[in-house]
Design an enzyme around this catalytic site. Structure first.
Site, PDB file in Angstrom:
ATOM      1  N   GLU A 286     -43.046 -59.445 -11.431  1.00 33.76           N
ATOM      2  CA  GLU A 286     -44.478 -59.148 -11.543  1.00 33.76           C
ATOM      3  C   GLU A 286     -45.392 -60.289 -11.105  1.00 33.76           C
ATOM      4  O   GLU A 286     -46.368 -60.593 -11.784  1.00 33.76           O
ATOM      5  CB  GLU A 286     -44.776 -58.768 -13.001  1.00 33.76           C
ATOM      6  CG  GLU A 286     -44.588 -59.902 -14.038  1.00 33.76           C
ATOM      7  CD  GLU A 286     -43.199 -60.034 -14.621  1.00 33.76           C
ATOM      8  OE1 GLU A 286     -42.223 -59.608 -13.953  1.00 33.76           O
ATOM      9  OE2 GLU A 286     -43.061 -60.562 -15.732  1.00 33.76           O
ATOM     10  N   HIS A 310     -43.604 -50.362 -13.827  1.00 28.30           N
ATOM     11  CA  HIS A 310     -43.214 -51.451 -14.725  1.00 28.30           C
ATOM     12  C   HIS A 310     -43.886 -52.766 -14.320  1.00 28.30           C
ATOM     13  O   HIS A 310     -44.524 -53.429 -15.145  1.00 28.30           O
ATOM     14  CB  HIS A 310     -41.684 -51.585 -14.709  1.00 28.30           C
ATOM     15  CG  HIS A 310     -41.157 -52.689 -15.576  1.00 28.30           C
ATOM     16  ND1 HIS A 310     -40.675 -52.461 -16.838  1.00 28.30           N
ATOM     17  CD2 HIS A 310     -41.061 -54.022 -15.366  1.00 28.30           C
ATOM     18  CE1 HIS A 310     -40.293 -53.611 -17.377  1.00 28.30           C
ATOM     19  NE2 HIS A 310     -40.512 -54.582 -16.499  1.00 28.30           N
ATOM     20  N   GLU A 311     -43.751 -53.125 -13.060  1.00 30.21           N
ATOM     21  CA  GLU A 311     -44.326 -54.410 -12.625  1.00 30.21           C
ATOM     22  C   GLU A 311     -45.852 -54.376 -12.725  1.00 30.21           C
ATOM     23  O   GLU A 311     -46.477 -55.368 -13.071  1.00 30.21           O
ATOM     24  CB  GLU A 311     -43.865 -54.771 -11.208  1.00 30.21           C
ATOM     25  CG  GLU A 311     -42.347 -54.796 -10.999  1.00 30.21           C
ATOM     26  CD  GLU A 311     -41.552 -55.536 -12.070  1.00 30.21           C
ATOM     27  OE1 GLU A 311     -42.099 -56.449 -12.729  1.00 30.21           O
ATOM     28  OE2 GLU A 311     -40.368 -55.185 -12.283  1.00 30.21           O
ATOM     29  N   HIS A 314     -47.004 -55.094 -16.192  1.00 32.06           N
ATOM     30  CA  HIS A 314     -47.009 -56.526 -16.518  1.00 32.06           C
ATOM     31  C   HIS A 314     -48.355 -57.193 -16.219  1.00 32.06           C
ATOM     32  O   HIS A 314     -48.613 -58.288 -16.712  1.00 32.06           O
ATOM     33  CB  HIS A 314     -45.923 -57.259 -15.727  1.00 32.06           C
ATOM     34  CG  HIS A 314     -44.569 -57.262 -16.369  1.00 32.06           C
ATOM     35  ND1 HIS A 314     -44.354 -57.742 -17.642  1.00 32.06           N
ATOM     36  CD2 HIS A 314     -43.344 -56.887 -15.896  1.00 32.06           C
ATOM     37  CE1 HIS A 314     -43.052 -57.655 -17.916  1.00 32.06           C
ATOM     38  NE2 HIS A 314     -42.419 -57.130 -16.887  1.00 32.06           N
ATOM     39  N   GLU A 333     -41.589 -57.865 -22.188  1.00 32.82           N
ATOM     40  CA  GLU A 333     -40.822 -56.746 -21.617  1.00 32.82           C
ATOM     41  C   GLU A 333     -40.883 -55.460 -22.447  1.00 32.82           C
ATOM     42  O   GLU A 333     -40.961 -54.376 -21.893  1.00 32.82           O
ATOM     43  CB  GLU A 333     -39.368 -57.167 -21.371  1.00 32.82           C
ATOM     44  CG  GLU A 333     -39.221 -58.281 -20.330  1.00 32.82           C
ATOM     45  CD  GLU A 333     -39.753 -57.924 -18.941  1.00 32.82           C
ATOM     46  OE1 GLU A 333     -39.933 -56.729 -18.644  1.00 32.82           O
ATOM     47  OE2 GLU A 333     -39.988 -58.865 -18.151  1.00 32.82           O
ATOM     48  N   ASP A 390     -32.398 -67.181 -19.927  1.00 29.56           N
ATOM     49  CA  ASP A 390     -31.767 -66.000 -19.337  1.00 29.56           C
ATOM     50  C   ASP A 390     -30.876 -65.241 -20.319  1.00 29.56           C
ATOM     51  O   ASP A 390     -30.695 -64.029 -20.195  1.00 29.56           O
ATOM     52  CB  ASP A 390     -30.888 -66.429 -18.156  1.00 29.56           C
ATOM     53  CG  ASP A 390     -31.546 -66.092 -16.841  1.00 29.56           C
ATOM     54  OD1 ASP A 390     -32.749 -65.790 -16.862  1.00 29.56           O
ATOM     55  OD2 ASP A 390     -30.858 -66.128 -15.818  1.00 29.56           O
ATOM     56  N   TYR A 398     -36.130 -55.333 -23.749  1.00 28.13           N
ATOM     57  CA  TYR A 398     -36.732 -54.194 -23.054  1.00 28.13           C
ATOM     58  C   TYR A 398     -36.693 -52.931 -23.922  1.00 28.13           C
ATOM     59  O   TYR A 398     -37.713 -52.317 -24.206  1.00 28.13           O
ATOM     60  CB  TYR A 398     -35.965 -53.889 -21.756  1.00 28.13           C
ATOM     61  CG  TYR A 398     -36.161 -54.901 -20.659  1.00 28.13           C
ATOM     62  CD1 TYR A 398     -35.488 -56.126 -20.692  1.00 28.13           C
ATOM     63  CD2 TYR A 398     -36.989 -54.646 -19.579  1.00 28.13           C
ATOM     64  CE1 TYR A 398     -35.650 -57.060 -19.682  1.00 28.13           C
ATOM     65  CE2 TYR A 398     -37.153 -55.573 -18.551  1.00 28.13           C
ATOM     66  CZ  TYR A 398     -36.479 -56.772 -18.614  1.00 28.13           C
ATOM     67  OH  TYR A 398     -36.647 -57.690 -17.612  1.00 28.13           O
TER      68      TYR A 398
END
Ligand code: BES
Ligand code: ZN
Length: 618
Positions: A286, A310-311, A314, A333, A390, A398
């Site tokens: 995003e 979705h992006e 953001h 998320e 990560d 999510y």
């Protein structure tokens, strides 16, 4: 770090007692976090002027970063760096000597530059190195058009520091200007106001006037073209992809309008998408004003464009209201998945929205199962100190995040929930929120005023999925399941039933094959529906997963899987397939493919797969 914050609090306390006779210490603006060396409560960056030369021959970026800073009585400013050659530093244009801390393989090195009371700017001259993890340099062969090289950056979560020395914390917000020099045949674009055509001299000047977190600074360079979709949306891609991209994303303006109708104005002026070469490690990223996207989203029938929703979402949850630390990643998320599905519902109806939600629900089930020995990782609020951020970037943030918000919406009613969210974005625009801050905000703005009790703490601070979860149903998916059942019993394939199936139904159908399905059944289905040659990347991916799991080798599927893994670097796809090999005890087969595909992957995919397969780079 703790000690410093404490000292800082003491200083503030003393100051307040003396000057204002206040009894409590003002809480420092920036909370402590484990993924940045910066001490923003002492000295913080506010604006970046970046000048870089991009050399494709040596694969080095030669840069000068000048930061406008705010100094709260500190004698040095601390930035994050990783795998950078720091050449020299200046404080207010005067060369000063810098210090580099010890190297940590997660965080890199702290760069300390001496400053004084009147320091307004610091400048760092530096070069990137072959290890700079944000960067992926692609040969012409790795691009769509195959004639020019390509470069893109990936900043999230803590990689920006590997191409710009910076205070790399999501709590920081800066505006930036950049001057980027590239070979004349190429065009540069950034998460900023962008050119629509190439310049004659390969020099590009960018302005990003809205303050953003450093992980959102992004750059892509290639033989690019631009095509508008509306007057504030459009696509960048290589020539051979540009028309396909424009057609696939033709609903972008409608998406922006739907999003604005839900949660308030789009604050970033322009919403463009760049379609990158297939090694891009994410579905989408995003980057403000310019979402970076994988070409695997282009299915030819707009069936995977929830990724664009979705992006886009953001632009509110993430870019406008940002998670304060990576332990709060679910705030980015989870909210974005919720918002994405609301956009999809507004454009295409509840059926489509619920199918997307149910696919996520199944992902969540699998993720919870995969953490059965480490249930703490299934909490929304994480503790990622000593871990790579990560590690927290999985389906929990999510899909558990989504399920929490959906359950909450059902409890309070959509009208109240939407009004609440709209205010949340407005109140916290261009700032950051911690999980605790969100819980306070939720209690005082939604739950308490409406006298609603809800197990917020269980959802956020406890592992697993609470019992009051919303139950997502989809008649379409029930039909797909019935079709599967009938097929398994009768072995007959009635294609008239499946004629109007969308990608989501196919994905659900394939993913729910029983453990006992035979290679005979798989061959029959493959012959009827040609899954092995599916051009839709999501359908292909879940089919390949089943082929690996069930030892199916029909219709040349092995070669297809190998080609896919070599061409596509999207981490979610690649790791799903390599996990399937591992689960089926076929690590040797996986490693044989990985040896060939690894050079094609961006560092974030490489790191994940190295660890998954226990690969040691010789
Ligand atoms: N911000 C993420 C991508 C990301 C996550 C980058 C973690 C670095 C670390 C992006 O918005 C995203 O979630 N992408 C998804 C697509 C989406 C439709 C769920 C992806 O890449 O698959
Ligand atoms: Zn996302």
């Amino acid at each position: 770090m703790k000690k410093q914050t404490f000292l800082y609090a003491l200083v503030i306390l003393a100051f307040n007692c003396a000057e204002n006779k206040k009894e409590v210490a003002t809480t420092p603006k920036y909370v402590e976090e484990s993924h940045s060396y910066a001490k923003p409560n002492e000295a913080v960056i506010k604006h970046l002027d970046l000048e870089i030369d991009v050399d494709f021959k040596t694969q080095i970026i030669d840069g000068e970063a000048t930061f406008t800073i705010e100094n709260h009585n500190a004698s040095e400013i601390v930035l994050d760096t990783k795998f950078l050659d720091i050449i020299s530093t200046k404080s207010n244009d005067k060369e000063v000597s810098f210090k580099l801390g010890t190297f940590d393989k997660q965080l890199g090195q702290a760069l300390s530059i001496p400053i004084s009371e009147d320091t307004k700017q610091v400048t760092i001259q530096y070069k990137t190195t072959a290890n700079s993890e944000a960067l992926q340099w692609l040969s012409p062969q790795q691009t769509a058009d195959k004639t020019h090289p390509f470069l893109f950056t990936q900043g999230q979560a803590i990689l920006t520091r590997s191409w710009i020395p910076i205070q790399d914390s999501p709590q920081i917000r800066i505006t930036y200007n950049a001057k980027v020099v590239v070979p004349k045949e190429l065009m540069a674009v950034m998460s900023a106001e962008n050119p629509k055509e190439k310049t004659a001299d390969g020099i590009y000047n960018f302005t990003m006037k809205q303050p953003i977190s450093p992980y959102l600074i992004a750059l892509a360079i290639g033989d690019l073209e631009y095509k508008p979709v509306s007057n504030r949306t459009g696509v960048y891609a290589e020539k051979s992809m540009i028309d396909k991209a424009q057609a696939e994303f033709i609903d972008m303006e409608k998406m922006v309008v739907a999003a604005e109708n839900l949660y308030g104005n789009y604050d970033w002026d322009q919403f463009d998408v760049i379609v990158l070469p297939p090694s891009f490690p994410f579905g989408g990223m995003e980057n403000p004003r310019l979402t970076f996207a994988t070409p695997t989203v282009i299915a030819g029938d707009k069936s995977l464009t929830s990724l664009i929703a979705h992006e886009l979402a953001h632009s509110w949850s993430g870019n406008l209201v940002t998670n304060a630390t990576w332990d709060d990643f679910w705030l980015n998320e989870g909210f974005t998945v919720y918002f994405e599905i609301r956009i999809m519902e507004a454009l295409y109806g509840k059926d489509r929205a619920n199918m997307i939600a149910l696919i996520g629900r199944q992902d969540l089930e699998e993720e919870v199962e995969s953490f059965k020995d480490d249930p703490n990782m299934t909490k929304l609020k994480l503790d990622l100190s000593d871990k790579n951020p990560d590690d927290g970037m999985n389906s929990i943030a999510y899909d558990k995040g989504y399920l929490f918000l959906r359950t909450l919406e059902e409890k309070v009613g959509r009208e109240k929930f939407d009004a609440f969210l709209k205010n949340y974005f407005k109140t916290n625009a261009f700032s950051t929120v911690t999980t605790e801050g969100f819980v306070d905000y939720l209690n005082s703005n939604l739950l308490e005023p409406n006298n609603i009790t809800f197990n917020v703490n269980e959802w956020i601070y406890e592992p697993g999925i609470p019992d009051n979860q919303s139950i997502i149903v989809s008649n379409k998916f029930d039909d797909a399941k019935t079709f599967l059942k009938v097929f398994l019993e009768t072995k007959s394939v009635d294609t008239s039933t499946t004629n109007d199936w969308t990608t989501q139904e196919w994905v659900h159908f394939i993913r729910n094959f029983p453990e006992t399905i035979t290679t005979y059944d798989l061959k029959r289905l493959d012959d009827a529906f040609n899954f092995t040659n599916a051009t839709n990347s999501h359908i292909a991916m879940v089919w390949y997963e089943q082929a690996i799991r069930h030892d199916y080798h029909g219709n040349g599927v092995d070669q297809k899987i190998e080609d896919f893994l070599i061409r596509v670097g999207r981490r979610w796809y690649v790791s799903t397939l390599f996990k399937a090999y591992k689960k089926a005890d076929k690590v040797d087969e996986a490693l044989a493919i990985y040896k060939k595909s690894r050079p094609n992957y961006h560092s974030v995919t490489v790191n994940t797969i190295d660890e998954l397969l226990g690969y040691k780079n010789q």
